[in-house]
Design an enzyme around this catalytic site. Sequence first.
Site, PDB file in Angstrom:
ATOM      1  N   LYS A 187      -2.171   3.564  -5.758  1.00  0.00           N
ATOM      2  CA  LYS A 187      -1.730   2.357  -5.049  1.00  0.00           C
ATOM      3  C   LYS A 187      -2.419   1.125  -5.637  1.00  0.00           C
ATOM      4  O   LYS A 187      -1.795   0.084  -5.855  1.00  0.00           O
ATOM      5  CB  LYS A 187      -2.021   2.489  -3.543  1.00  0.00           C
ATOM      6  CG  LYS A 187      -1.079   3.473  -2.844  1.00  0.00           C
ATOM      7  CD  LYS A 187      -1.517   3.869  -1.439  1.00  0.00           C
ATOM      8  CE  LYS A 187      -0.589   4.948  -0.889  1.00  0.00           C
ATOM      9  NZ  LYS A 187      -1.025   5.486   0.416  1.00  0.00           N
ATOM     10  N   ASP A 231       2.402   0.259   6.457  1.00  0.00           N
ATOM     11  CA  ASP A 231       2.870   1.646   6.556  1.00  0.00           C
ATOM     12  C   ASP A 231       3.980   1.785   7.604  1.00  0.00           C
ATOM     13  O   ASP A 231       4.682   2.790   7.637  1.00  0.00           O
ATOM     14  CB  ASP A 231       1.713   2.560   6.995  1.00  0.00           C
ATOM     15  CG  ASP A 231       1.017   3.244   5.822  1.00  0.00           C
ATOM     16  OD1 ASP A 231       1.705   3.578   4.849  1.00  0.00           O
ATOM     17  OD2 ASP A 231      -0.204   3.448   5.913  1.00  0.00           O
ATOM     18  N   GLN A 267      -5.634   5.200   4.671  1.00  0.00           N
ATOM     19  CA  GLN A 267      -5.068   6.439   4.132  1.00  0.00           C
ATOM     20  C   GLN A 267      -5.281   7.592   5.122  1.00  0.00           C
ATOM     21  O   GLN A 267      -6.374   7.797   5.634  1.00  0.00           O
ATOM     22  CB  GLN A 267      -5.732   6.753   2.773  1.00  0.00           C
ATOM     23  CG  GLN A 267      -5.115   7.926   2.026  1.00  0.00           C
ATOM     24  CD  GLN A 267      -3.673   7.687   1.592  1.00  0.00           C
ATOM     25  OE1 GLN A 267      -3.262   6.570   1.309  1.00  0.00           O
ATOM     26  NE2 GLN A 267      -2.889   8.747   1.549  1.00  0.00           N
TER      27      GLN A 267
HETATM   28  N1  GUN Z   1      -0.914  10.021   3.837  1.00  0.00           N
HETATM   29  C1  GUN Z   1       0.221  10.634   3.417  1.00  0.00           C
HETATM   30  N2  GUN Z   1       1.245   9.758   3.366  1.00  0.00           N
HETATM   31  C2  GUN Z   1       0.757   8.571   3.769  1.00  0.00           C
HETATM   32  C3  GUN Z   1       1.319   7.277   3.930  1.00  0.00           C
HETATM   33  O1  GUN Z   1       2.507   7.025   3.697  1.00  0.00           O
HETATM   34  N3  GUN Z   1       0.465   6.312   4.354  1.00  0.00           N
HETATM   35  C4  GUN Z   1      -0.833   6.545   4.628  1.00  0.00           C
HETATM   36  N4  GUN Z   1      -1.586   5.538   5.058  1.00  0.00           N
HETATM   37  N5  GUN Z   1      -1.403   7.734   4.505  1.00  0.00           N
HETATM   38  C5  GUN Z   1      -0.606   8.735   4.079  1.00  0.00           C
END
Ligand code: GUN
Length: 293
Positions: free
Chosen positions: A52, A119, A96
């Site tokens: 990211k 998100d 995350q």
């Molecule tokens: N862990 C797995 N997929 C995601 C996601 O789309 N966002 C976040 N913050 N954590 C994750």
Amino acid sequence: MTIIDGKKISNEIKEELKIKIENAKSKGLGVPGLAAILVGENPASQVYVNSKKKACEKIGMNSVVEVLSEKTTETELINLVKKYNETEEFNGILVQLPLPSHISEQKVIEAISPEKDVDGFHPVNVGKLVIGLETFYPCTPYGIIELLRRYRIETAGKHVVVVGRSNIVGKPIANMLLQKKENANSIVTIVHSAAKDISQFTKQADILIAAIGKPKFITAEMVKEGVAVIDVGINRINSPESKRGYKIVGDVDFDSVSQKAAYITPVPGGVGRMTIAMLLQNTYNAFIKQKEI
Ligand code: GUN
């Protein structure tokens, strides 16, 4: 049969964003910023957060990654989230998941300002999505919508069968495709592990979205001729012949299902590629909204 190229489409989206960010910068508006928070040492999460950050850099977006120890308390994490809620240069906040078990994910998600919730996990944004208001779409479902749209796969009046009911993929994609809107207006069925015979449902799908988390679960016998298949799965399976000793496969048995499908996403190179692109899109959208451009 068309293989849906998530790599190509995600690169297109990133290129589009890069140009928009250059424009904003040249007008003196600054650039969008994303704050990512990682707690603990989950190797998969480390990989995701690093990619990211790299993706942000590539398109000229500002980013910060906060890496916190496994022992961080819920209060400490929530206080850090609140700090970024108040930091103007960061338009999006991402914590995350998964978090260590002593921290409530729900409480942390609810601490994020809904305006910075890139998100799309905050209950306020989930509620807005369900009733069709403008909001942040969760990144993976948003990526699916973009793939369908950019490949001109008709959704209106089509029967979409979603396999899986997670809060991250199954529930939001079902709700998004249900809306009476462009690139939606589908007849939606959600099927999950409690069904006695999943194939009874999957066989009816014009568009099948597999988000179950089981390697090669969907086989050719479970789909009809001409279906469009979106495979959300990312599963690691043993593979003695590959260098690392494992390989990544989807929830769909690609070799057999691709014989019957009109469209299919590969794994890797399909939906997975889209998730980060849409996170960048959401962060850009947050920036535009916050700057009131
Ligand atoms: N862990 C797995 N997929 C995601 C996601 O789309 N966002 C976040 N913050 N954590 C994750």
